[in-house]
Scaffold this motif. Structure first.
Motif, PDB file in Angstrom:
ATOM      1  N   ASP A 130      -9.546   4.881  -2.089  1.00 17.66           N
ATOM      2  CA  ASP A 130      -9.802   4.824  -0.648  1.00 17.66           C
ATOM      3  C   ASP A 130     -10.615   3.603  -0.238  1.00 17.66           C
ATOM      4  OD1 ASP A 130      -8.469   7.213  -0.332  1.00 17.66           O
ATOM      5  OD2 ASP A 130     -10.280   8.433  -0.415  1.00 17.66           O
ATOM      6  N   LEU A 131     -11.729   3.382  -0.943  1.00 24.81           N
ATOM      7  CA  LEU A 131     -12.656   2.327  -0.548  1.00 24.81           C
ATOM      8  C   LEU A 131     -13.054   1.470  -1.737  1.00 24.81           C
ATOM      9  CD1 LEU A 131     -15.079   4.407   1.716  1.00 24.81           C
ATOM     10  CD2 LEU A 131     -13.286   2.848   2.490  1.00 24.81           C
ATOM     11  N   ILE A 151      -8.288   0.948   1.472  1.00 28.19           N
ATOM     12  CA  ILE A 151      -6.910   0.978   0.978  1.00 28.19           C
ATOM     13  C   ILE A 151      -6.171   2.010   1.821  1.00 28.19           C
ATOM     14  CG2 ILE A 151      -5.436   1.165  -1.054  1.00 28.19           C
ATOM     15  CD1 ILE A 151      -7.665  -0.908  -1.331  1.00 28.19           C
ATOM     16  N   PRO A 152      -5.404   1.592   2.825  1.00 28.75           N
ATOM     17  CA  PRO A 152      -4.766   2.552   3.734  1.00 28.75           C
ATOM     18  C   PRO A 152      -3.719   3.432   3.075  1.00 28.75           C
ATOM     19  CG  PRO A 152      -4.809   0.325   4.656  1.00 28.75           C
ATOM     20  CD  PRO A 152      -5.163   0.204   3.218  1.00 28.75           C
ATOM     21  N   GLY A 153      -3.251   3.029   1.879  1.00 30.63           N
ATOM     22  CA  GLY A 153      -2.238   3.822   1.199  1.00 30.63           C
ATOM     23  C   GLY A 153      -0.839   3.253   1.291  1.00 30.63           C
ATOM     24  N   ARG A 154      -0.727   2.085   1.897  1.00 27.89           N
ATOM     25  CA  ARG A 154       0.596   1.470   2.052  1.00 27.89           C
ATOM     26  C   ARG A 154       0.797   0.357   1.032  1.00 27.89           C
ATOM     27  NH1 ARG A 154      -1.443   2.048   7.300  1.00 27.89           N
ATOM     28  NH2 ARG A 154      -2.230  -0.088   7.278  1.00 27.89           N
ATOM     29  N   CYS A 155       1.988   0.284   0.476  1.00 28.92           N
ATOM     30  CA  CYS A 155       2.349  -0.820  -0.419  1.00 28.92           C
ATOM     31  C   CYS A 155       3.802  -1.193  -0.180  1.00 28.92           C
ATOM     32  CB  CYS A 155       2.112  -0.446  -1.883  1.00 28.92           C
ATOM     33  SG  CYS A 155       3.033   0.978  -2.478  1.00 28.92           S
ATOM     34  N   PRO A 180     -11.494   3.120   7.463  1.00 30.86           N
ATOM     35  CA  PRO A 180     -11.365   3.975   6.282  1.00 30.86           C
ATOM     36  C   PRO A 180     -10.201   4.942   6.423  1.00 30.86           C
ATOM     37  CG  PRO A 180     -13.622   3.957   7.106  1.00 30.86           C
ATOM     38  CD  PRO A 180     -12.774   3.316   8.145  1.00 30.86           C
ATOM     39  N   PRO A 181      -9.496   5.218   5.332  1.00 34.64           N
ATOM     40  CA  PRO A 181      -8.419   6.211   5.394  1.00 34.64           C
ATOM     41  C   PRO A 181      -8.976   7.628   5.340  1.00 34.64           C
ATOM     42  CG  PRO A 181      -8.617   5.358   3.176  1.00 34.64           C
ATOM     43  CD  PRO A 181      -9.625   4.604   4.009  1.00 34.64           C
ATOM     44  N   HIS A 182      -8.122   8.597   5.605  1.00 35.04           N
ATOM     45  CA  HIS A 182      -8.451  10.019   5.470  1.00 35.04           C
ATOM     46  C   HIS A 182      -9.687  10.404   6.295  1.00 35.04           C
ATOM     47  CE1 HIS A 182      -5.520   9.845   2.288  1.00 35.04           C
ATOM     48  NE2 HIS A 182      -6.286   9.041   1.571  1.00 35.04           N
ATOM     49  N   LEU A 183      -9.617  10.161   7.585  1.00 35.65           N
ATOM     50  CA  LEU A 183     -10.742  10.475   8.454  1.00 35.65           C
ATOM     51  C   LEU A 183     -11.053  11.968   8.480  1.00 35.65           C
ATOM     52  CD1 LEU A 183     -10.077   8.121  11.501  1.00 35.65           C
ATOM     53  CD2 LEU A 183     -11.426   7.702   9.443  1.00 35.65           C
TER      54      LEU A 183
END
Length: 218
Positions: A130-131, A151-155, A180-183
């Motif tokens: 995540d961070l 890391i937003p989770g996209r590739c 940040p992802p996963h708020l």
């Protein structure tokens, strides 16, 4: 290790933390900490306990969080699998930048076995990390946090997207465009990240968004 100790001090006291290290360096002041250390082989070549085994054993100890002192080799794969199982964690990775750390996390697991490929590792890193908090050292030897990346989770095409949340500008951390992802995970523990970033960290310099990066942990 100083940064890891600082981050570890924010872990709630109710959590059970399992620490895996090659040499005992972390000193987490928590009531429920299980610390494990690797062991070198004897003169007969027996009795070795590697970091990979410690990470695997940590999952059997009902951890609320796993902390790995430093990830250098194939144990990175076991850490990613542990994080992917829903156990949050922290770890140190040595790299030249936050983006380089993400690249390293995508490379180290390949050392585990020939059948471990980038097609599996890259999406796993994007989904589990995540961070990234990057600490740099200046010519005087002073260490400071110079970037906090998300890391937003996209590739895409084997490249993981990395966004700067904070970056160093004239010796200070300033707000960038990343988030940040996963708020929802922050909300569950009472933190409104959107309001926190909007109120306390207003940009004082041109922002920077990195979208093609290749530093973690969670």
């Amino acid at each position: 290790m100083t940064l890891l100790n600082c981050l570890g001090s924010a872990i709630p006291a109710r959590e059970r933390v399992v620490v895996c290290e090659e040499v005992f360096e972390l000193a987490l002041r928590l009531p429920d900490v299980v610390a494990m250390q690797t062991r070198q082989p004897s003169l007969e070549g027996t009795g070795e306990v590697r970091l990979r085994r410690l990470v695997k054993e940590a999952l059997r100890m009902r951890p609320d969080r796993i902390v790995v002192g430093e990830v250098r080799q194939e144990e990175c794969l076991d850490l990613l699998l542990a994080l992917n199982s829903g156990v949050p964690g922290l770890a140190t990775v040595h790299a030249n930048s936050a983006r380089d750390a993400v690249t390293k996390l995508c490379t180290l697991p390949l050392l585990a076995a020939e059948n471990v490929t980038s097609a599996f590792v890259v999406p796993t890193v994007a989904a589990t990390i995540d961070l990234v908090v990057f600490v740099d050292r200046d010519p005087t030897g002073h260490r400071a946090v110079t970037e906090i990346a998300a890391i937003p989770g996209r590739c895409e095409d084997g490249v993981i997207e990395v966004e700067s949340i904070f970056r160093s500008h004239d010796g200070e951390l300033v707000r960038a465009d990343g988030f940040p992802p996963h708020l929802d995970r922050f909300a569950r523990v009472g933190h409104d990240i959107a309001a926190l970033l909007a109120e306390r960290y207003r940009p004082t310099a041109p922002s920077l968004a990195v979208t093609n990066g290749h530093e973690v942990l969670r």
